[in-house]
Design an enzyme around this catalytic site. Structure first.
Site, PDB file in Angstrom:
ATOM      1  N   SER A   1       2.949   7.631  11.470  1.00 11.03           N
ATOM      2  CA  SER A   1       1.820   7.057  10.772  1.00 11.03           C
ATOM      3  C   SER A   1       1.146   7.765  10.401  1.00 11.03           C
ATOM      4  O   SER A   1       1.642   8.994  10.665  1.00 11.03           O
ATOM      5  CB  SER A   1       1.332   6.291  11.870  1.00 11.03           C
ATOM      6  OG  SER A   1       0.768   7.029  12.732  1.00 11.03           O
ATOM      7  N   CYS A   2       0.339   7.575   9.671  1.00 15.96           N
ATOM      8  CA  CYS A   2      -1.017   8.406   8.911  1.00 15.96           C
ATOM      9  C   CYS A   2      -1.850   9.364   9.726  1.00 15.96           C
ATOM     10  O   CYS A   2      -1.856  10.840   9.431  1.00 15.96           O
ATOM     11  CB  CYS A   2      -1.846   7.871   7.928  1.00 15.96           C
ATOM     12  SG  CYS A   2      -2.248   6.070   9.367  1.00 15.96           S
ATOM     13  N   ASN A   3      -1.802   9.364  11.112  1.00 12.85           N
ATOM     14  CA  ASN A   3      -2.928   9.395  11.958  1.00 12.85           C
ATOM     15  C   ASN A   3      -2.364  10.789  13.399  1.00 12.85           C
ATOM     16  O   ASN A   3      -2.990  11.853  12.938  1.00 12.85           O
ATOM     17  CB  ASN A   3      -3.497   8.273  12.887  1.00 12.85           C
ATOM     18  CG  ASN A   3      -4.277   8.099  12.567  1.00 12.85           C
ATOM     19  OD1 ASN A   3      -5.462   8.291  12.079  1.00 12.85           O
ATOM     20  ND2 ASN A   3      -5.133   6.206  12.862  1.00 12.85           N
TER      21      ASN A   3
ATOM     22  N   HIS B   1      -9.562   7.437   7.831  1.00 10.56           N
ATOM     23  CA  HIS B   1      -9.389   7.259   9.578  1.00 10.56           C
ATOM     24  C   HIS B   1     -10.472   8.651   9.427  1.00 10.56           C
ATOM     25  O   HIS B   1     -10.658   9.452   8.577  1.00 10.56           O
ATOM     26  CB  HIS B   1      -8.394   7.744  10.250  1.00 10.56           C
ATOM     27  CG  HIS B   1      -7.566   6.464   9.893  1.00 10.56           C
ATOM     28  ND1 HIS B   1      -7.693   5.073  10.597  1.00 10.56           N
ATOM     29  CD2 HIS B   1      -6.517   6.829   9.258  1.00 10.56           C
ATOM     30  CE1 HIS B   1      -7.070   4.693  10.539  1.00 10.56           C
ATOM     31  NE2 HIS B   1      -5.599   5.319   9.578  1.00 10.56           N
TER      32      HIS B   1
ATOM     33  N   HIS C   1      -1.562   6.597  19.660  1.00 14.37           N
ATOM     34  CA  HIS C   1      -1.009   7.962  18.828  1.00 14.37           C
ATOM     35  C   HIS C   1      -0.801   9.182  19.807  1.00 14.37           C
ATOM     36  O   HIS C   1      -0.200  10.083  19.412  1.00 14.37           O
ATOM     37  CB  HIS C   1      -2.508   8.490  17.533  1.00 14.37           C
ATOM     38  CG  HIS C   1      -2.916   7.325  17.685  1.00 14.37           C
ATOM     39  ND1 HIS C   1      -3.883   6.411  18.068  1.00 14.37           N
ATOM     40  CD2 HIS C   1      -2.862   7.203  15.504  1.00 14.37           C
ATOM     41  CE1 HIS C   1      -4.111   5.637  17.192  1.00 14.37           C
ATOM     42  NE2 HIS C   1      -3.085   5.322  16.391  1.00 14.37           N
ATOM     43  N   GLY C   2      -1.219  10.012  21.287  1.00 16.21           N
ATOM     44  CA  GLY C   2      -0.865  10.826  21.396  1.00 16.21           C
ATOM     45  C   GLY C   2       0.646  10.622  22.155  1.00 16.21           C
ATOM     46  O   GLY C   2       1.515  11.508  22.208  1.00 16.21           O
TER      47      GLY C   2
ATOM     48  N   GLN D   1      -5.567   6.587   4.523  1.00 15.04           N
ATOM     49  CA  GLN D   1      -4.188   6.444   5.580  1.00 15.04           C
ATOM     50  C   GLN D   1      -4.106   6.586   4.531  1.00 15.04           C
ATOM     51  O   GLN D   1      -2.771   5.715   4.680  1.00 15.04           O
ATOM     52  CB  GLN D   1      -5.082   5.208   5.755  1.00 15.04           C
ATOM     53  CG  GLN D   1      -5.427   3.910   6.152  1.00 15.04           C
ATOM     54  CD  GLN D   1      -7.258   4.094   5.168  1.00 15.04           C
ATOM     55  OE1 GLN D   1      -7.454   4.772   5.382  1.00 15.04           O
ATOM     56  NE2 GLN D   1      -7.253   3.497   4.471  1.00 15.04           N
TER      57      GLN D   1
ATOM     58  N   THR E   1       0.520  -1.388   0.174  1.00  9.44           N
ATOM     59  CA  THR E   1      -0.093   0.258  -0.374  1.00  9.44           C
ATOM     60  C   THR E   1       0.863   1.530  -0.384  1.00  9.44           C
ATOM     61  O   THR E   1       0.779   2.747  -0.487  1.00  9.44           O
ATOM     62  CB  THR E   1      -1.062   0.089   1.280  1.00  9.44           C
ATOM     63  OG1 THR E   1      -1.861  -0.813   1.433  1.00  9.44           O
ATOM     64  CG2 THR E   1      -1.187   0.952   1.074  1.00  9.44           C
ATOM     65  N   ILE E   2       2.041   1.584   0.773  1.00  8.93           N
ATOM     66  CA  ILE E   2       2.462   2.578   0.527  1.00  8.93           C
ATOM     67  C   ILE E   2       3.591   2.977   0.115  1.00  8.93           C
ATOM     68  O   ILE E   2       4.143   3.123  -1.239  1.00  8.93           O
ATOM     69  CB  ILE E   2       3.322   3.095   2.068  1.00  8.93           C
ATOM     70  CG1 ILE E   2       2.140   2.743   3.587  1.00  8.93           C
ATOM     71  CG2 ILE E   2       3.976   3.851   2.787  1.00  8.93           C
ATOM     72  CD1 ILE E   2       0.616   4.579   3.243  1.00  8.93           C
TER      73      ILE E   2
END
Ligand code: NAI
Ligand code: X15
Length: 354
Positions: free
Chosen positions: A139-141, A220, A194-195, A301, A11-12
């Site tokens: 990452s994407c997020n 997302h 994520h944080g 994403q 995908t990436i």
């Protein structure tokens, strides 16, 4: 010309390869695959030299009728830098292989932060990757959150960020993933990863994140609450976000209510694979309550990290600065959906009879 090898063509990886090929100062030295599936076939069709990522699988490519130019070692030899797009947790096995050949490498956000010397987001900390040998594109997020946090932090200061992430369950091609009929708190206890990941880019930002997984594949969705250190009005926030080249503020007139229409818009706009490299922020969702900013954004994403990988390459092996690299990447890929709507604003309104 920077010769870029791509190890892991999923995908990436396939998007990174196409983005490299589109840059005026880069060329794809080759792509490494583990097996001769449909993606290997299209890599050859796109003109990329194909390498067998695992040496003893080379015969499988020959049996399938696909010529390989060599193994991973040969790909590294042919490359000034490798973008490692293997599944999470393969990176730690690959890093020594790159080190043995004195070749810098970029890893992806599924790897732990300790895979590399620097975690990277072009808008937020481009110079931290200057001349680094090993960099991780977050990452994407985390990429999407960093793109919003950077301008807010610079312009107003941030007291606290709170985010709820509704994550897609898998990519469209990941047929085995779920949930298919549920919405799962994932993880059920806070914080989600994520944080802490945002803190690899902004060590001083106070951020709490909660995440869920939903039975969708397209994008997302983030619900953000940012407590600022001042109280700008909503239009100032909208102007600030609209000035960011990798944030698309969805205008009300576009009539886009979710990921389905966003992806349809991307496809109608001629975007390759329907990719949306920009954060997609609903303009109508931007609201202020005292110092508290609220907004919704969607994140594609599969593609938002792609321009970041290109900028990471320039930070590591050239002396091009952040603004010039971001502009060059954006121009080569045509990042910036906002500009299409600006163009419409210049047109005269068509009179409509009652
Ligand atoms: N798919 C997504 O939404 C995003 C993924 N990432 C990160 O990017 C990385 C790659 O993810 P995807 O592209 O989604 O994975 P993917 O599974 O689509 O692609 C990985 C590719 O690497 C190949 N591969 C497996 N083992 C290998 C090896 N030893 N050597 C070379 N190739 C190998 C696989 O066959 C596959 O073609 C992960 O760290 C992931 O967390 C980051 C942002 C978004
Ligand atoms: O890097 C991603 O998400 P993340 O920011 O939640 O770690 C990609 O969407 C991949 O997520 P996945 O681990 O669900 O495949």
């Amino acid at each position: 010309m920077i010769h870029v090898g791509v190890n892991g063509y999923g995908t990436i990886g396939k998007r990174v390869a196409d983005a490299v090929a589109a840059q005026p100062d880069m060329t794809v030295s080759g792509v490494a695959k583990t097996r001769p599936n449909y993606e290997a076939e299209t890599a050859v069709r796109r003109g990329y030299d194909l390498y067998a990522a695992i040496d003893d699988r080379a015969d499988a490519f020959a049996d399938a009728g696909l010529d390989v130019a060599g193994g991973l070692e040969e790909l590294i030899e042919a490359s000034d830098i490798v973008v490692d797009c293997c599944p999470s947790d393969i990176g730690p096995k690959n890093r020594p292989v790159y080190e043995d050949r004195d070749t810098p490498a970029i890893f992806q956000g599924g790897e732990g932060a300790d895979i590399a010397d620097v975690s990277f987001n072009a808008r937020s900390n481009f110079e931290d990757a200057r001349d680094a040998d090993y960099v991780r594109v977050v990452s994407c997020n985390t990429t999407a959150l960093s793109r919003v946090i950077a301008p807010l932090e610079e312009e107003y200061g941030i007291e606290k960020v709170r985010v709820t992430l509704v994550r897609r369950s898998g990519d469209p091609s990941e047929t085995g993933r779920g949930p298919v009929n549920d919405v799962l708190p994932d993880p059920v206890s806070i914080p989600s990863h994520h944080g802490p990941d945002v803190n690899t880019i902004f060590p001083d930002v106070d951020i709490d994140t909660l995440a869920l997984k939903a039975p969708t594949t397209l994008m997302h969705t983030h619900s953000l609450n940012v407590t600022l250190e001042s109280e700008p009005d909503e239009s100032a926030i909208l102007d600030l976000l609209a000035d960011e080249s990798r944030i698309f503020t969805i205008p009300e007139t576009a009539d886009i209510d979710g990921a389905g229409k966003l992806k349809d818009y991307a496809l109608d706009s001629g975007r390759p694979r329907g990719d949306l490299w920009e954060n997609c922020v609903w303009a109508e969702s931007v609201g202020m309550e005292g110092p508290d900013l609220y907004l919704f954004q969607n994140v594609h994403q599969e593609s938002d990290v792609i321009p970041e990988n290109i900028d990471a390459i320039r930070a590591m092996v050239t002396d091009v600065d952040a603004a010039a690299s971001i502009d060059r990447t954006n121009e080569a890929l045509d990042v910036g959906l906002e500009s299409l709507f600006d163009a419409h604003d210049d047109r005269e309104a068509v009179p409509v009879d009652d």
